[in-house]
Design a protein around this motif. Sequence first.
Motif, PDB file in Angstrom:
ATOM      1  N   ASP A  50       0.860  -1.179   0.000  1.00 48.92           N
ATOM      2  CA  ASP A  50       0.000   0.000   0.000  1.00 48.92           C
ATOM      3  C   ASP A  50       0.902   1.236   0.000  1.00 48.92           C
ATOM      4  N   VAL A  51       1.088   1.844  -1.166  1.00 49.50           N
ATOM      5  CA  VAL A  51       2.039   2.936  -1.324  1.00 49.50           C
ATOM      6  C   VAL A  51       1.375   4.118  -2.017  1.00 49.50           C
ATOM      7  N   LEU A  52       2.045   5.262  -1.957  1.00 45.39           N
ATOM      8  CA  LEU A  52       1.590   6.430  -2.697  1.00 45.39           C
ATOM      9  C   LEU A  52       2.102   6.336  -4.131  1.00 45.39           C
ATOM     10  N   GLY A  53       1.190   6.371  -5.082  1.00 53.49           N
ATOM     11  CA  GLY A  53       1.565   6.225  -6.477  1.00 53.49           C
ATOM     12  C   GLY A  53       1.070   4.903  -7.030  1.00 53.49           C
ATOM     13  N   GLU A  54       1.520   4.567  -8.226  1.00 50.85           N
ATOM     14  CA  GLU A  54       1.094   3.349  -8.890  1.00 50.85           C
ATOM     15  C   GLU A  54       2.029   2.187  -8.545  1.00 50.85           C
ATOM     16  N   SER A  55       1.450   1.000  -8.353  1.00 52.18           N
ATOM     17  CA  SER A  55       2.274  -0.176  -8.064  1.00 52.18           C
ATOM     18  C   SER A  55       3.310  -0.359  -9.166  1.00 52.18           C
ATOM     19  N   GLY A  56       4.549  -0.580  -8.769  1.00 51.01           N
ATOM     20  CA  GLY A  56       5.610  -0.670  -9.754  1.00 51.01           C
ATOM     21  C   GLY A  56       6.448  -1.910  -9.591  1.00 51.01           C
ATOM     22  N   ILE A  73      18.496   4.559  -2.868  1.00 59.55           N
ATOM     23  CA  ILE A  73      19.661   5.151  -2.219  1.00 59.55           C
ATOM     24  C   ILE A  73      19.439   5.044  -0.714  1.00 59.55           C
ATOM     25  N   ARG A  74      20.397   4.426  -0.024  1.00 61.63           N
ATOM     26  CA  ARG A  74      20.261   4.272   1.427  1.00 61.63           C
ATOM     27  C   ARG A  74      20.700   5.559   2.117  1.00 61.63           C
ATOM     28  N   SER A  75      19.725   6.342   2.523  1.00 58.13           N
ATOM     29  CA  SER A  75      19.995   7.626   3.158  1.00 58.13           C
ATOM     30  C   SER A  75      18.854   7.925   4.128  1.00 58.13           C
ATOM     31  N   PRO A  76      18.813   7.220   5.276  1.00 55.98           N
ATOM     32  CA  PRO A  76      17.655   7.315   6.176  1.00 55.98           C
ATOM     33  C   PRO A  76      17.392   8.707   6.730  1.00 55.98           C
ATOM     34  N   ASN A  77      18.425   9.533   6.853  1.00 54.50           N
ATOM     35  CA  ASN A  77      18.237  10.858   7.442  1.00 54.50           C
ATOM     36  C   ASN A  77      17.395  11.782   6.574  1.00 54.50           C
ATOM     37  N   GLU A  78      17.338  11.528   5.276  1.00 51.56           N
ATOM     38  CA  GLU A  78      16.584  12.405   4.382  1.00 51.56           C
ATOM     39  C   GLU A  78      15.344  11.723   3.813  1.00 51.56           C
ATOM     40  N   LYS A  79      15.033  10.525   4.271  1.00 51.36           N
ATOM     41  CA  LYS A  79      13.911   9.786   3.711  1.00 51.36           C
ATOM     42  C   LYS A  79      12.586  10.465   4.038  1.00 51.36           C
ATOM     43  N   ASN A  80      11.762  10.654   3.011  1.00 52.09           N
ATOM     44  CA  ASN A  80      10.451  11.270   3.168  1.00 52.09           C
ATOM     45  C   ASN A  80       9.381  10.180   3.130  1.00 52.09           C
ATOM     46  N   PRO A  81       8.712   9.897   4.237  1.00 51.03           N
ATOM     47  CA  PRO A  81       7.719   8.811   4.256  1.00 51.03           C
ATOM     48  C   PRO A  81       6.507   9.096   3.384  1.00 51.03           C
ATOM     49  N   ALA A  82       6.332  10.336   2.956  1.00 41.56           N
ATOM     50  CA  ALA A  82       5.182  10.702   2.118  1.00 41.56           C
ATOM     51  C   ALA A  82       5.528  10.730   0.632  1.00 41.56           C
ATOM     52  N   ARG A 113       9.957  14.066  -6.664  1.00 40.33           N
ATOM     53  CA  ARG A 113       8.876  13.534  -5.828  1.00 40.33           C
ATOM     54  C   ARG A 113       9.290  12.263  -5.093  1.00 40.33           C
ATOM     55  N   TYR A 114      10.424  11.705  -5.479  1.00 36.81           N
ATOM     56  CA  TYR A 114      10.814  10.394  -4.959  1.00 36.81           C
ATOM     57  C   TYR A 114      11.992  10.501  -4.001  1.00 36.81           C
ATOM     58  N   ASN A 115      12.050   9.563  -3.057  1.00 39.29           N
ATOM     59  CA  ASN A 115      13.266   9.407  -2.274  1.00 39.29           C
ATOM     60  C   ASN A 115      14.390   8.955  -3.203  1.00 39.29           C
ATOM     61  N   GLY A 116      15.607   8.934  -2.687  1.00 40.94           N
ATOM     62  CA  GLY A 116      16.768   8.680  -3.524  1.00 40.94           C
ATOM     63  C   GLY A 116      16.717   7.362  -4.275  1.00 40.94           C
ATOM     64  N   PHE A 117      17.100   7.397  -5.548  1.00 41.01           N
ATOM     65  CA  PHE A 117      17.080   6.176  -6.353  1.00 41.01           C
ATOM     66  C   PHE A 117      18.196   6.189  -7.390  1.00 41.01           C
ATOM     67  N   ASN A 118      18.542   4.985  -7.850  1.00 38.64           N
ATOM     68  CA  ASN A 118      19.354   4.756  -9.041  1.00 38.64           C
ATOM     69  C   ASN A 118      18.467   4.085 -10.073  1.00 38.64           C
ATOM     70  N   PHE A 119      18.613   4.467 -11.326  1.00 40.93           N
ATOM     71  CA  PHE A 119      17.788   3.918 -12.397  1.00 40.93           C
ATOM     72  C   PHE A 119      18.688   3.518 -13.555  1.00 40.93           C
ATOM     73  N   LEU A 120      18.608   2.257 -13.976  1.00 43.27           N
ATOM     74  CA  LEU A 120      19.330   1.736 -15.136  1.00 43.27           C
ATOM     75  C   LEU A 120      18.320   1.401 -16.218  1.00 43.27           C
TER      76      LEU A 120
END
Length: 281
Positions: A50-56, A73-82, A113-120
Amino acid sequence: MCLVLTAWQTHPQYPLVVLANRDEFYERPTEPMNWWKDHPHILAGKDKADVLGESGTWMGINKNGKFAALTNIRSPNEKNPAARTRGEITAKYLINRHAPEEFITTHEKSFSRYNGFNFLATDLSQKTPQLIWLSNRIWMGDHFRARKIVKPQQLNPGLYGLSNGTLDSPWPKVQHRISAFAQLLAMDTGEFKKADQYLHIMEDPTQAPDEKLPQTGVSYEWEKMLSSAFIKTELYGTRSISLIRVRHDGHFEVMEKCFDAQKEIGLQVFEGQLQQPPLIA
């Protein structure tokens, strides 16, 4: 995904080989890799939380030759739960017909709009396909910061390791598994053999010595536990190991081995032929 090894244009028979582990809490609802009912040209797992946005999805391919994978990206201090679920980026790319750079240009304003990510991502149906890497974070000083300008990087032919840092961050599990991956590629004849050996090297539970642990903002206990290629704890661990091999003739093989907290729970194998022109508008 939490560990993605990629061989890009380095094998005489395979333009693309990907070997990856997905680590997640065991209780998070997940559909294993399969052809999607609503988009039957896509072969991927699906996040059902159950997440915000479309299931991916964390990784997948489609019948037209598009591949995409995403790690956090593992960065718990800046993670936005929303924040929106990052897996929808991968799903959107696989659904539409845009080439990687066109997709990024179209969607770049939404990446904040997203928490940290890498995309290939790549599109093997292109005359001259490119593998691109994109991240919405940059390492500055001793922590990650949001990028003001998000631009893709075209990757040269080679072997690449991606975990929860930036591309080719010198984490022990990335370096060790890249070495084992390279050895298997050198012995691969291009006939879709030795798949069990590829999967096996990703079941390595060896943890990094303390002096080589990355510092990502989690506790020492978590840093130690997350330092192995294959993770197994009571609540969190490696949920799946996936192998994708695509030949120059368009024939592909995809395998996924799934796990729960106790044991291996299934092995799936898919083979097919890439189709051109694109099936979707």
